[in-house]
Motif scaffolding. Structure first.
Motif, PDB file in Angstrom:
ATOM      1  N   VAL A  71       0.844  -1.197   0.000  1.00  0.00           N
ATOM      2  CA  VAL A  71       0.000   0.000   0.000  1.00  0.00           C
ATOM      3  C   VAL A  71       0.881   1.248   0.000  1.00  0.00           C
ATOM      4  O   VAL A  71       2.057   1.192   0.344  1.00  0.00           O
ATOM      5  N   THR A  72       0.294   2.361  -0.376  1.00  0.00           N
ATOM      6  CA  THR A  72       0.984   3.646  -0.378  1.00  0.00           C
ATOM      7  C   THR A  72       0.273   4.591   0.581  1.00  0.00           C
ATOM      8  O   THR A  72      -0.761   4.253   1.155  1.00  0.00           O
ATOM      9  N   GLY A  73       0.840   5.797   0.734  1.00  0.00           N
ATOM     10  CA  GLY A  73       0.232   6.803   1.599  1.00  0.00           C
ATOM     11  C   GLY A  73       1.269   7.467   2.469  1.00  0.00           C
ATOM     12  O   GLY A  73       2.400   7.694   2.039  1.00  0.00           O
ATOM     13  N   TRP A  74       0.915   7.737   3.724  1.00  0.00           N
ATOM     14  CA  TRP A  74       1.821   8.420   4.632  1.00  0.00           C
ATOM     15  C   TRP A  74       1.368   8.254   6.079  1.00  0.00           C
ATOM     16  O   TRP A  74       0.236   7.853   6.338  1.00  0.00           O
ATOM     17  N   ALA A  75       2.275   8.585   7.000  1.00  0.00           N
ATOM     18  CA  ALA A  75       1.970   8.613   8.432  1.00  0.00           C
ATOM     19  C   ALA A  75       2.688   9.797   9.049  1.00  0.00           C
ATOM     20  O   ALA A  75       3.771  10.175   8.602  1.00  0.00           O
ATOM     21  N   ARG A  76       2.082  10.372  10.075  1.00  0.00           N
ATOM     22  CA  ARG A  76       2.716  11.476  10.792  1.00  0.00           C
ATOM     23  C   ARG A  76       2.191  11.528  12.222  1.00  0.00           C
ATOM     24  O   ARG A  76       1.076  11.080  12.514  1.00  0.00           O
ATOM     25  N   ASN A  77       3.030  12.047  13.107  1.00  0.00           N
ATOM     26  CA  ASN A  77       2.597  12.326  14.466  1.00  0.00           C
ATOM     27  C   ASN A  77       1.728  13.568  14.455  1.00  0.00           C
ATOM     28  O   ASN A  77       1.903  14.457  13.617  1.00  0.00           O
ATOM     29  N   ARG A  78       0.819  13.614  15.420  1.00  0.00           N
ATOM     30  CA  ARG A  78      -0.003  14.809  15.616  1.00  0.00           C
ATOM     31  C   ARG A  78       0.308  15.396  16.982  1.00  0.00           C
ATOM     32  O   ARG A  78       0.743  14.689  17.889  1.00  0.00           O
ATOM     33  N   ALA A  79       0.087  16.685  17.110  1.00  0.00           N
ATOM     34  CA  ALA A  79       0.424  17.388  18.346  1.00  0.00           C
ATOM     35  C   ALA A  79      -0.326  16.832  19.561  1.00  0.00           C
ATOM     36  O   ALA A  79       0.151  16.946  20.686  1.00  0.00           O
ATOM     37  N   ASP A  92     -13.147   7.488   5.017  1.00  0.00           N
ATOM     38  CA  ASP A  92     -12.813   7.422   3.594  1.00  0.00           C
ATOM     39  C   ASP A  92     -12.248   8.756   3.138  1.00  0.00           C
ATOM     40  O   ASP A  92     -12.637   9.815   3.632  1.00  0.00           O
ATOM     41  N   THR A  93     -11.357   8.698   2.172  1.00  0.00           N
ATOM     42  CA  THR A  93     -10.841   9.900   1.522  1.00  0.00           C
ATOM     43  C   THR A  93     -10.548   9.552   0.060  1.00  0.00           C
ATOM     44  O   THR A  93     -10.600   8.380  -0.318  1.00  0.00           O
ATOM     45  N   GLN A  94     -10.257  10.540  -0.741  1.00  0.00           N
ATOM     46  CA  GLN A  94     -10.053  10.332  -2.171  1.00  0.00           C
ATOM     47  C   GLN A  94      -8.660   9.787  -2.465  1.00  0.00           C
ATOM     48  O   GLN A  94      -7.672  10.289  -1.919  1.00  0.00           O
ATOM     49  N   PRO A  95      -8.549   8.784  -3.334  1.00  0.00           N
ATOM     50  CA  PRO A  95      -7.235   8.292  -3.747  1.00  0.00           C
ATOM     51  C   PRO A  95      -6.388   9.420  -4.335  1.00  0.00           C
ATOM     52  O   PRO A  95      -6.903  10.309  -5.016  1.00  0.00           O
ATOM     53  N   GLN A  96      -5.078   9.384  -4.039  1.00  0.00           N
ATOM     54  CA  GLN A  96      -4.153  10.421  -4.490  1.00  0.00           C
ATOM     55  C   GLN A  96      -3.136   9.908  -5.507  1.00  0.00           C
ATOM     56  O   GLN A  96      -2.398  10.691  -6.089  1.00  0.00           O
ATOM     57  N   GLY A  97      -3.032   8.596  -5.660  1.00  0.00           N
ATOM     58  CA  GLY A  97      -2.070   8.050  -6.608  1.00  0.00           C
ATOM     59  C   GLY A  97      -0.634   8.103  -6.117  1.00  0.00           C
ATOM     60  O   GLY A  97       0.299   8.204  -6.919  1.00  0.00           O
ATOM     61  N   ASP A  98      -0.427   8.032  -4.784  1.00  0.00           N
ATOM     62  CA  ASP A  98       0.935   8.034  -4.245  1.00  0.00           C
ATOM     63  C   ASP A  98       1.728   6.865  -4.822  1.00  0.00           C
ATOM     64  O   ASP A  98       1.176   5.822  -5.158  1.00  0.00           O
ATOM     65  N   ASP A  99       3.063   7.031  -4.874  1.00  0.00           N
ATOM     66  CA  ASP A  99       3.916   5.966  -5.398  1.00  0.00           C
ATOM     67  C   ASP A  99       4.698   5.254  -4.305  1.00  0.00           C
ATOM     68  O   ASP A  99       5.477   4.347  -4.582  1.00  0.00           O
ATOM     69  N   ALA A 100       4.517   5.669  -3.033  1.00  0.00           N
ATOM     70  CA  ALA A 100       5.230   5.066  -1.909  1.00  0.00           C
ATOM     71  C   ALA A 100       4.489   5.418  -0.625  1.00  0.00           C
ATOM     72  O   ALA A 100       3.526   6.187  -0.644  1.00  0.00           O
ATOM     73  N   PHE A 101       4.954   4.869   0.484  1.00  0.00           N
ATOM     74  CA  PHE A 101       4.435   5.228   1.805  1.00  0.00           C
ATOM     75  C   PHE A 101       5.518   6.042   2.491  1.00  0.00           C
ATOM     76  O   PHE A 101       6.640   5.587   2.640  1.00  0.00           O
ATOM     77  N   ARG A 102       5.172   7.263   2.913  1.00  0.00           N
ATOM     78  CA  ARG A 102       6.154   8.187   3.446  1.00  0.00           C
ATOM     79  C   ARG A 102       5.834   8.600   4.881  1.00  0.00           C
ATOM     80  O   ARG A 102       4.688   8.517   5.303  1.00  0.00           O
ATOM     81  N   ILE A 103       6.851   9.070   5.561  1.00  0.00           N
ATOM     82  CA  ILE A 103       6.684   9.650   6.885  1.00  0.00           C
ATOM     83  C   ILE A 103       6.667  11.171   6.700  1.00  0.00           C
ATOM     84  O   ILE A 103       7.578  11.720   6.082  1.00  0.00           O
ATOM     85  N   ARG A 104       5.627  11.820   7.219  1.00  0.00           N
ATOM     86  CA  ARG A 104       5.493  13.263   7.094  1.00  0.00           C
ATOM     87  C   ARG A 104       5.856  13.956   8.399  1.00  0.00           C
ATOM     88  O   ARG A 104       5.892  13.338   9.466  1.00  0.00           O
ATOM     89  N   GLU A 105       6.052  15.254   8.306  1.00  0.00           N
ATOM     90  CA  GLU A 105       6.328  16.076   9.475  1.00  0.00           C
ATOM     91  C   GLU A 105       5.107  16.084  10.400  1.00  0.00           C
ATOM     92  O   GLU A 105       3.977  15.937   9.951  1.00  0.00           O
ATOM     93  N   THR A 106       5.345  16.322  11.677  1.00  0.00           N
ATOM     94  CA  THR A 106       4.276  16.392  12.677  1.00  0.00           C
ATOM     95  C   THR A 106       3.282  17.475  12.309  1.00  0.00           C
ATOM     96  O   THR A 106       3.658  18.577  11.891  1.00  0.00           O
ATOM     97  N   ALA A 107       2.001  17.150  12.490  1.00  0.00           N
ATOM     98  CA  ALA A 107       0.933  18.119  12.188  1.00  0.00           C
ATOM     99  C   ALA A 107       0.644  18.975  13.404  1.00  0.00           C
ATOM    100  O   ALA A 107       0.750  18.544  14.517  1.00  0.00           O
TER     101      ALA A 107
END
Length: 91
Positions: A30-38, A76-91
Protein backbone atom coordinates in the motif's frame (compact mmCIF):
# COMPACT_ATOMS: atom_id res chain seq x y z
CA UNK A 1 -8.23 1.57 -5.56
CA UNK A 2 -9.38 3.07 -2.24
CA UNK A 3 -7.86 5.39 0.35
CA UNK A 4 -8.57 5.56 4.08
CA UNK A 5 -7.51 8.05 6.74
CA UNK A 6 -6.84 6.65 10.21
CA UNK A 7 -6.28 8.47 13.49
CA UNK A 8 -4.58 6.10 15.94
CA UNK A 9 -4.70 6.97 19.64
CA UNK A 10 -2.93 5.56 22.69
CA UNK A 11 0.77 5.24 23.42
CA UNK A 12 1.76 5.50 19.77
CA UNK A 13 4.49 8.14 19.69
CA UNK A 14 8.10 7.49 20.61
CA UNK A 15 7.80 3.76 19.86
CA UNK A 16 8.77 3.69 16.17
CA UNK A 17 5.15 3.59 15.04
CA UNK A 18 5.58 5.58 11.83
CA UNK A 19 8.73 3.74 10.72
CA UNK A 20 7.13 0.38 11.44
CA UNK A 21 4.02 1.52 9.57
CA UNK A 22 6.18 2.34 6.56
CA UNK A 23 7.73 -1.15 6.66
CA UNK A 24 4.29 -2.77 7.01
CA UNK A 25 2.92 -0.68 4.14
CA UNK A 26 5.79 -1.74 1.92
CA UNK A 27 5.27 -5.40 2.84
CA UNK A 28 1.50 -5.14 2.23
CA UNK A 29 1.80 -3.19 -1.02
CA UNK A 30 0.00 0.00 0.00
CA UNK A 31 0.98 3.65 -0.38
CA UNK A 32 0.23 6.80 1.60
CA UNK A 33 1.82 8.42 4.63
CA UNK A 34 1.97 8.61 8.43
CA UNK A 35 2.72 11.48 10.79
CA UNK A 36 2.60 12.33 14.47
CA UNK A 37 0.00 14.81 15.62
CA UNK A 38 0.42 17.39 18.35
CA UNK A 39 -2.27 15.66 20.46
CA UNK A 40 -0.13 12.50 20.78
CA UNK A 41 -1.94 10.48 18.12
CA UNK A 42 -0.63 9.19 14.80
CA UNK A 43 -2.47 10.02 11.57
CA UNK A 44 -2.08 7.86 8.50
CA UNK A 45 -3.54 7.68 5.02
CA UNK A 46 -3.43 4.32 3.28
CA UNK A 47 -4.13 3.69 -0.41
CA UNK A 48 -4.36 0.47 -2.38
CA UNK A 49 -6.67 -2.38 -3.24
CA UNK A 50 -9.43 -2.87 -0.63
CA UNK A 51 -7.98 -6.12 0.77
CA UNK A 52 -4.50 -4.61 1.12
CA UNK A 53 -5.87 -1.47 2.80
CA UNK A 54 -7.90 -3.63 5.22
CA UNK A 55 -4.74 -5.56 6.16
CA UNK A 56 -2.87 -2.31 6.79
CA UNK A 57 -5.73 -1.00 8.94
CA UNK A 58 -5.56 -4.25 10.92
CA UNK A 59 -1.84 -3.62 11.44
CA UNK A 60 -2.56 -0.06 12.62
CA UNK A 61 -5.00 -1.43 15.21
CA UNK A 62 -2.06 -3.15 16.95
CA UNK A 63 1.03 -1.23 15.82
CA UNK A 64 4.61 -2.25 16.52
CA UNK A 65 5.96 -3.83 19.72
CA UNK A 66 6.01 -1.14 22.39
CA UNK A 67 2.88 0.63 21.14
CA UNK A 68 -0.42 0.47 23.00
CA UNK A 69 -3.26 1.34 20.64
CA UNK A 70 -6.29 2.62 22.52
CA UNK A 71 -8.43 3.29 19.46
CA UNK A 72 -8.54 4.01 15.77
CA UNK A 73 -10.93 6.21 13.83
CA UNK A 74 -11.11 5.41 10.11
CA UNK A 75 -12.72 7.51 7.39
CA UNK A 76 -12.81 7.42 3.59
CA UNK A 77 -10.84 9.90 1.52
CA UNK A 78 -10.05 10.33 -2.17
CA UNK A 79 -7.23 8.29 -3.75
CA UNK A 80 -4.15 10.42 -4.49
CA UNK A 81 -2.07 8.05 -6.61
CA UNK A 82 0.93 8.03 -4.25
CA UNK A 83 3.92 5.97 -5.40
CA UNK A 84 5.23 5.07 -1.91
CA UNK A 85 4.43 5.23 1.80
CA UNK A 86 6.15 8.19 3.45
CA UNK A 87 6.68 9.65 6.89
CA UNK A 88 5.49 13.26 7.09
CA UNK A 89 6.33 16.08 9.47
CA UNK A 90 4.28 16.39 12.68
CA UNK A 91 0.93 18.12 12.19
Amino acid sequence: MIRKRAIVTGDVQGVGFRWSAREAAHRLGVTGWARNRADGSVEAEVEGEPEQVDRMLDWLRTGPPGATVAGIHVSDTQPQGDDAFRIRETA
